[in-house]
Design an enzyme around this catalytic site. Structure first.
Site, PDB file in Angstrom:
ATOM      1  N   LYS A 205    -102.859  55.186  28.569  1.00 50.80           N
ATOM      2  CA  LYS A 205    -101.945  54.649  27.555  1.00 50.80           C
ATOM      3  C   LYS A 205    -101.200  53.446  28.112  1.00 50.80           C
ATOM      4  CE  LYS A 205    -101.590  59.046  25.197  1.00 50.80           C
ATOM      5  NZ  LYS A 205    -100.924  60.341  25.078  1.00 50.80           N
TER       6      LYS A 205
ATOM      7  N   ASP B  19     -95.868  59.016  17.846  1.00 47.30           N
ATOM      8  CA  ASP B  19     -96.853  60.104  17.820  1.00 47.30           C
ATOM      9  C   ASP B  19     -96.883  60.787  16.451  1.00 47.30           C
ATOM     10  OD1 ASP B  19     -98.518  60.565  19.965  1.00 47.30           O
ATOM     11  OD2 ASP B  19     -97.057  61.756  21.094  1.00 47.30           O
TER      12      ASP B  19
ATOM     13  N   GLN C 252     -95.338  63.151  26.575  1.00 46.16           N
ATOM     14  CA  GLN C 252     -96.688  63.713  26.752  1.00 46.16           C
ATOM     15  C   GLN C 252     -96.622  65.242  26.735  1.00 46.16           C
ATOM     16  OE1 GLN C 252     -99.639  61.836  27.068  1.00 46.16           O
ATOM     17  NE2 GLN C 252    -100.607  63.844  26.860  1.00 46.16           N
TER      18      GLN C 252
END
Ligand code: NDP
Length: 298
Positions: free
Chosen positions: A55, A122, A99
């Protein structure tokens, strides 16, 4: 015997990343700053370390700032939430990604709830999940968003299609179903309690498999010509002499090729779309926070 078209997610994702990078340039000119994505990693989970590394690379390649925060497994929930609140208040940060999975002593729902919905790239915050459900502009989780882009690219209008989504997680199955419903598909969500799953899947023009069971969906489950999106990532046991087992999806690929109209491979299908959509969501967040709309076609 006919053979399905292969949906090249890798190529589509590379193109999307390029389009995002092209839209970063005017943003920088207008605002005199780069869009920024903050990624928070707790602990040493090897898979998470790989994801966070990818990422970061992709963010920088798109011309954006990547802010990485690595915390020890021993960090408390309050400390983690305090970091999220600092990032919420940081004007240089447009997107925040924590994460997952988090260590067991931390409630991931509480951490996600602390993220400013305007920076929730997200799309896991309940405000964004709710907005998606009621048809308002929302940040949509990256994997289902990527699946939808591949489907629309391949099929064009999805209106009236029978779609079966196998899996009902909050990060893939449920938002995928909402997106397909918003495209006027007739949507069935299947899960571990679904009865006669092969028969349910056989009615589908579109199948999205997000289960996590290697090669569960076989060719005889598919209606001829169905478009199959395989979200699953499963590593098989290594064969003798091999260090690592092969990666396979939730669909028996070779078997499905003979019946499907089109199918995503694993790897090289949905996987690359997830990061590309994360960059896309970060760009959209940056434009919105600056009081503008992101360029068309992103
Ligand atoms: P979850 O484990 O959260 O959800 C799996 C879903 O599959 C559940 O809803 C479960 O049903 C359902 N299920 C389990 N067994 C069966 C069965 N025998 N028949 C029908 N349904 C079943 O997984 P995720 O949604 O997080 O991920 C799914 C897959 O996608 C995984 O392989 C994961 O690695 C992959 N993935 C890939 C990404 C990418 O970038 N390509 C990103 C995210 C995930 P129930 O709810 O009843 O338990």
């Amino acid at each position: 015997m006919s053979s399905a078209a292969i949906i090249d997610g890798k190529a589509f994702a590379a193109n999307l990343r390029q389009r995002v990078a092209s839209a970063v340039e005017p943003f920088v000119t207008l605002t005199d700053r780069k869009p920024g994505l903050a990624v928070v990693l707790v602990g040493e989970d090897p898979a998470s370390q790989v994801y966070v590394g990818s990422k970061k690379r992709a963010t920088v390649e798109a011309g954006m700032n990547s802010f990485e925060h690595r915390l020890p497994t021993s960090v408390s929930q309050n400390e983690l939430i305090a970091l999220v609140e600092t990032l919420n208040a940081d004007a240089a940060v447009d997107g925040i990604l924590v994460q997952l999975p988090l260590p067991p002593h931390i409630d991931d729902k509480a951490v996600i709830a602390a993220i400013d919905p305007a920076k929730d790239v997200d799309g896991f915050h309940v405000v964004n999940a709710g907005r998606l459900a009621v048809g308002e502009d929302a940040f949509v989780p990256c994997t289902p968003l990527g699946c939808l882009m591949l489907l629309k690219d391949h099929l064009g209008d999805l209106s009236g299609k029978n779609a079966v989504v196998i899996g009902r997680s909050n990060i893939v199955g449920k938002p995928m179903a909402q997106l397909l419903l918003a495209e006027n598909c007739t949507v069935t969500i299947a899960h571990s309690r679904t009865q006669d799953l092969p028969e349910v899947v056989r009615r589908a023009d579109i199948v999205v498999a997000a289960v996590g069971r290697a090669e569960m969906v076989t060719g005889d489950w598919l209606k001829a010509g169905a478009v199959v999106i395989d979200v699953g990532i499963n590593r098989l046991e290594p064969e003798a002499g091999q260090g690592k087992g092969r990666l396979v999806g939730d669909v028996a690929f070779d078997d499905a090729l003979a019946r499907a109209g089109a199918i995503t491979p694993v790897p090289g299908g949905v996987g690359p779309m997830t990061i590309a959509c994360l960059l896309r969501n970060t760009l959209v967040a940056a434009y919105r926070r600056a009081g503008m709309s992101a360029p068309e076609g992103i």
